[in-house]
Design an enzyme around this catalytic site. Structure first.
Site, PDB file in Angstrom:
ATOM      1  N   GLY A 251     -45.469 -12.380   7.315  1.00 16.29           N
ATOM      2  CA  GLY A 251     -46.916 -12.239   7.238  1.00 16.29           C
ATOM      3  C   GLY A 251     -47.440 -11.182   8.192  1.00 16.29           C
ATOM      4  N   ASP A 252     -46.868 -11.128   9.396  1.00  9.44           N
ATOM      5  CA  ASP A 252     -47.276 -10.114  10.368  1.00  9.44           C
ATOM      6  C   ASP A 252     -46.872  -8.721   9.901  1.00  9.44           C
ATOM      7  OD1 ASP A 252     -48.175 -12.201  11.988  1.00  9.44           O
ATOM      8  OD2 ASP A 252     -46.229 -12.389  12.974  1.00  9.44           O
TER       9      ASP A 252
END
Length: 308
Positions: A251-252
């Protein structure tokens, strides 16, 4: 330049074990330490994408100095406010069955004067940036509306901002209308107060958030890629089948790639394709906030973009 804000920095420790059994002594087969906190994962990926980046937030004590050294090893410049408390450690236990168990420390309290020092420094940093990402949690002592205040500053300077957080921080942050948010279905439910149980309700909820003044709403779908909702409609970006090693940090990595796309002036479709490819490539490595360029370049043309 892309600036990443990480107010609750951590030393991330990844432990590889054969299996995780409660109440037993576990022998760690392999251990790796990285500069952590969601925003620092973003910073490392932005650097790998070839863009100029600056990491900012709070660090303190021996762990804080270690984080700065780890970032230097990755050639990631930083400009932190140094605080008396020790920077936290977070542990991710990876078992052979593919399971991931995380232990996240809360972070030592930050004093009001430290918060003010950060805000004073941040005004100068904004002037040097064209995109800012704000990620993750906050340590104790930092007001829950801090992200809203930062977003107001960033937008007031005519810059773009991506907010990737949850709970009260997300609720307060969206009031300042960031350029982009990346909620999951539970967070959409919390923000809108309506049930979200299927793909249609996810799209409907994301659309409502977009109409509230948030230009881009992205919802991760795991192995199915991501949905992107803008004023031009709804797109899904889906990666090809890959060999997954570790999904922590995907996600990052996606947030970082979106920031890069915005900074480079990519089209909406190009930005989504690039973000899905970078996120998928991250899943093919053990380290968080990391990908191999050759993996991303192989995946990129195979990402399927379709309008919904």
């Amino acid at each position: 330049m892309i600036t990443t804000v990480t107010l609750n920095v951590a030393v991330d420790k990844a432990y590889t074990v054969k299996e995780l059994n409660k109440g037993e002594v576990m022998r760690v087969l392999q251990c790796s330490n990285t500069a952590g906190g969601k925003g620092l994962n973003v910073a490392k990926v932005v650097k790998l994408c070839g863009e100029e980046v600056l990491a900012t937030g709070f660090v303190g004590g021996h762990n804080g100095a270690y984080v700065e050294d780890l970032l230097k090893e990755k050639m990631v410049p930083s400009r932190f406010v140094h605080v008396p408390g020790e920077t936290r450690s977070c542990i991710n236990v990876l078992a052979e069955d593919g399971s991931s168990t995380e232990f996240l420390e809360p972070g030592e309290p930050v004093r009001p004067e430290d918060v003010q020092n950060f805000l004073d420094q941040f005004d100068e940093i904004i002037r040097e940036s064209n995109v800012v990402t704000i990620s993750g949690s906050i340590p104790r002592g930092v007001p829950s509306d801090i992200y809203g205040s930062l977003i107001t500053k960033i937008k007031g300077a005519g810059k773009q901002v991506i907010l990737d957080t949850s709970g009260k921080l997300l609720e307060e942050g969206v009031k300042s209308r960031p350029t982009m948010i990346k909620p999951n279905d539970d967070e959409i439910e919390a923000l809108l107060g309506v049930p979200v149980t299927n793909r249609e309700e996810i799209i409907e909820g994301a659309g409502k958030l977009q109409k509230m003044g948030i230009e881009i709403v992205v919802v991760s779908l795991g192995s199915d890629g991501a949905l992107m909702v803008t004023e031009d409609g709804v797109l899904q970006g889906k990666p090809p089948k890959i060999e997954v090693v570790n999904t922590v940090g995907c996600g990052d990595s996606m947030t970082a790639a979106f920031a890069v796309g915005l900074s480079r002036g990519y089209s909406i479709e190009e930005t989504l394709r690039y973000a899905v490819a970078v996120s998928a490539a991250n899943a093919m490595t053990m380290q968080t906030g990391n990908f191999r360029q050759k993996d991303m370049e192989r995946i990129l043309p195979e990402v399927e973009i379709k309008r919904i």
